[in-house]
Design a protein around this motif. Structure first.
Motif, PDB file in Angstrom:
ATOM      1  N   PRO A 122     -26.057  18.366 -69.447  1.00 23.33           N
ATOM      2  CA  PRO A 122     -26.734  19.831 -69.176  1.00 23.33           C
ATOM      3  C   PRO A 122     -27.794  20.131 -70.396  1.00 23.33           C
ATOM      4  CG  PRO A 122     -24.509  20.070 -70.009  1.00 23.33           C
ATOM      5  CD  PRO A 122     -24.916  18.554 -69.505  1.00 23.33           C
ATOM      6  N   ALA A 123     -28.897  20.755 -69.922  1.00 21.68           N
ATOM      7  CA  ALA A 123     -29.824  21.099 -71.018  1.00 21.68           C
ATOM      8  C   ALA A 123     -29.228  22.241 -71.897  1.00 21.68           C
ATOM      9  CB  ALA A 123     -30.944  21.738 -70.355  1.00 21.68           C
ATOM     10  N   ASN A 124     -29.719  22.386 -73.126  1.00 22.24           N
ATOM     11  CA  ASN A 124     -29.119  23.316 -74.167  1.00 22.24           C
ATOM     12  C   ASN A 124     -27.770  23.055 -74.508  1.00 22.24           C
ATOM     13  OD1 ASN A 124     -31.545  24.846 -73.996  1.00 22.24           O
ATOM     14  ND2 ASN A 124     -30.763  25.711 -71.979  1.00 22.24           N
ATOM     15  N   LEU A 125     -27.070  21.651 -74.560  1.00 23.29           N
ATOM     16  CA  LEU A 125     -25.977  21.168 -75.092  1.00 23.29           C
ATOM     17  C   LEU A 125     -25.837  19.898 -75.631  1.00 23.29           C
ATOM     18  CD1 LEU A 125     -22.812  21.959 -75.155  1.00 23.29           C
ATOM     19  CD2 LEU A 125     -22.592  21.027 -73.207  1.00 23.29           C
ATOM     20  N   THR A 126     -25.574  19.759 -76.888  1.00 23.92           N
ATOM     21  CA  THR A 126     -25.392  18.687 -77.560  1.00 23.92           C
ATOM     22  C   THR A 126     -24.119  18.308 -77.860  1.00 23.92           C
ATOM     23  OG1 THR A 126     -27.603  18.844 -78.664  1.00 23.92           O
ATOM     24  CG2 THR A 126     -26.180  17.344 -79.641  1.00 23.92           C
ATOM     25  N   LEU A 127     -23.682  17.306 -77.239  1.00 24.25           N
ATOM     26  CA  LEU A 127     -21.984  16.808 -77.303  1.00 24.25           C
ATOM     27  C   LEU A 127     -22.006  15.773 -78.505  1.00 24.25           C
ATOM     28  CD1 LEU A 127     -21.343  16.103 -73.578  1.00 24.25           C
ATOM     29  CD2 LEU A 127     -20.530  17.846 -74.873  1.00 24.25           C
ATOM     30  N   GLY A 128     -20.946  16.143 -79.296  1.00 20.54           N
ATOM     31  CA  GLY A 128     -20.619  15.358 -80.429  1.00 20.54           C
ATOM     32  C   GLY A 128     -19.527  14.177 -79.825  1.00 20.54           C
ATOM     33  N   THR A 129     -18.991  13.518 -80.890  1.00 12.39           N
ATOM     34  CA  THR A 129     -18.277  12.188 -80.810  1.00 12.39           C
ATOM     35  C   THR A 129     -16.965  12.437 -79.692  1.00 12.39           C
ATOM     36  OG1 THR A 129     -18.759  11.405 -82.671  1.00 12.39           O
ATOM     37  CG2 THR A 129     -17.034  10.304 -81.434  1.00 12.39           C
ATOM     38  N   TRP A 130     -16.831  11.863 -78.746  1.00 16.35           N
ATOM     39  CA  TRP A 130     -15.647  11.873 -77.976  1.00 16.35           C
ATOM     40  C   TRP A 130     -14.281  11.015 -78.277  1.00 16.35           C
ATOM     41  CZ3 TRP A 130     -15.211  15.085 -73.555  1.00 16.35           C
ATOM     42  CH2 TRP A 130     -16.697  15.606 -73.035  1.00 16.35           C
ATOM     43  N   THR A 131     -13.001  11.857 -78.355  1.00 18.49           N
ATOM     44  CA  THR A 131     -11.908  11.200 -78.835  1.00 18.49           C
ATOM     45  C   THR A 131     -10.904  11.115 -77.376  1.00 18.49           C
ATOM     46  OG1 THR A 131     -11.086  13.275 -79.193  1.00 18.49           O
ATOM     47  CG2 THR A 131     -12.239  11.891 -81.271  1.00 18.49           C
TER      48      THR A 131
END
Length: 262
Positions: A122-131
């Protein structure tokens, strides 16, 4: 196998304490229940009438009686998968963060080794590292996606035994340009090519969204502060210590003035 008769004649002499093995390959009918017991009777040859059955409840039975041996065969149905997806907190300010948690589970049936778990971008969302955290015999997939600085999930070859779960978690940062009333939704899907596999809510793929809403504090209206956050606890401790120091200083100053007044 109901109503079927299988005959075999052993060649040669069966010595005392010897054995004769008859191997039977059978196909379980598709309509059989999940737990089926097959009973296969074996009859001692009439050429040795003095022999007695020594199997099961017929031990010491009359000569030439049927010895009954049973082999339990447990059948299992196709896997039924489930998917949950949440975002916490559900409301943030522009530029705020939310934690996304995705749980993939094999609830019943048989195991899968070809599961596919994915999210959109999705736009406007930056995801960090997944665990990843595994339970119930499941195995976390080692993927470059789990070591990226940011990005969607696209995991293949998920290993999910019956009762097994995989939990994936990541923190997402929402764009600071978002306005009050805006929202951002991250969609997750779980799929499998295993024959007959379904989702607990219907046909595959399982699909679950998680939405974060944007709220801008009105003038004079402070945004709620998570008092259980580490930074907020540290700030409160600092304020309390500063307040105590000020109170002590004022008390010393008041005491000094009182002594000079005397």
């Amino acid at each position: 196998m109901a109503g079927k008769t299988i005959s075999s004649n052993a060649d040669g002499v069966l010595q005392p304490a010897g054995s004769y093995t008859l191997l039977v390959n059978a196909t379980v009918d598709a309509s059989a229940p999940f737990s089926t017991t097959f009973v296969m009777p074996a009859t001692v040859g009439t050429a040795q009438p003095q022999l007695l059955c020594s199997k099961g409840s017929l031990t010491g039975a009359t000569p030439n009686a049927a010895c009954l041996a049973s082999a339990p065969v447990t059948t299992s149905g196709p896997p039924v998968l489930s998917l949950t997806h949440s975002a916490s907190p559900g409301t943030v300010a522009p530029g705020g963060t939310a934690t996304f948690t995705i749980i993939a589970t094999n609830t019943t049936g048989s195991a899968i080794t070809n599961g596919v778990l994915a999210t959109d971008t999705p736009a406007n969302l930056t995801l960090g590292t997944w665990t990843c955290t595994a339970s119930g015999g499941a195995v976390c997939v080692q993927s470059a996606q789990l070591t990226k600085a940011s990005g969607p999930l696209n995991l293949m070859g998920l290993n999910l035994p019956v009762g097994g779960s995989l939990t994936y978690t990541a923190t997402g940062t929402l764009a600071s340009t978002l306005k009050d009333g805006d929202s951002v939704t991250l969609n997750a899907t779980l799929n499998s090519a295993t024959t007959g596999a379904t989702c607990s809510t219907g046909a595959l793929p399982c699909a679950q969204p998680a939405t974060v809403k944007i709220k801008v504090a009105a003038t004079g209206e402070p945004m709620p502060v998570p008092v259980d956050a580490a930074w907020m606890l540290a700030a409160l401790s600092s304020l309390l210590l500063a307040g105590a120091a000020i109170a002590q200083r004022r008390a010393r100053q008041a005491g000094a003035r009182e002594r000079h007044g005397k």
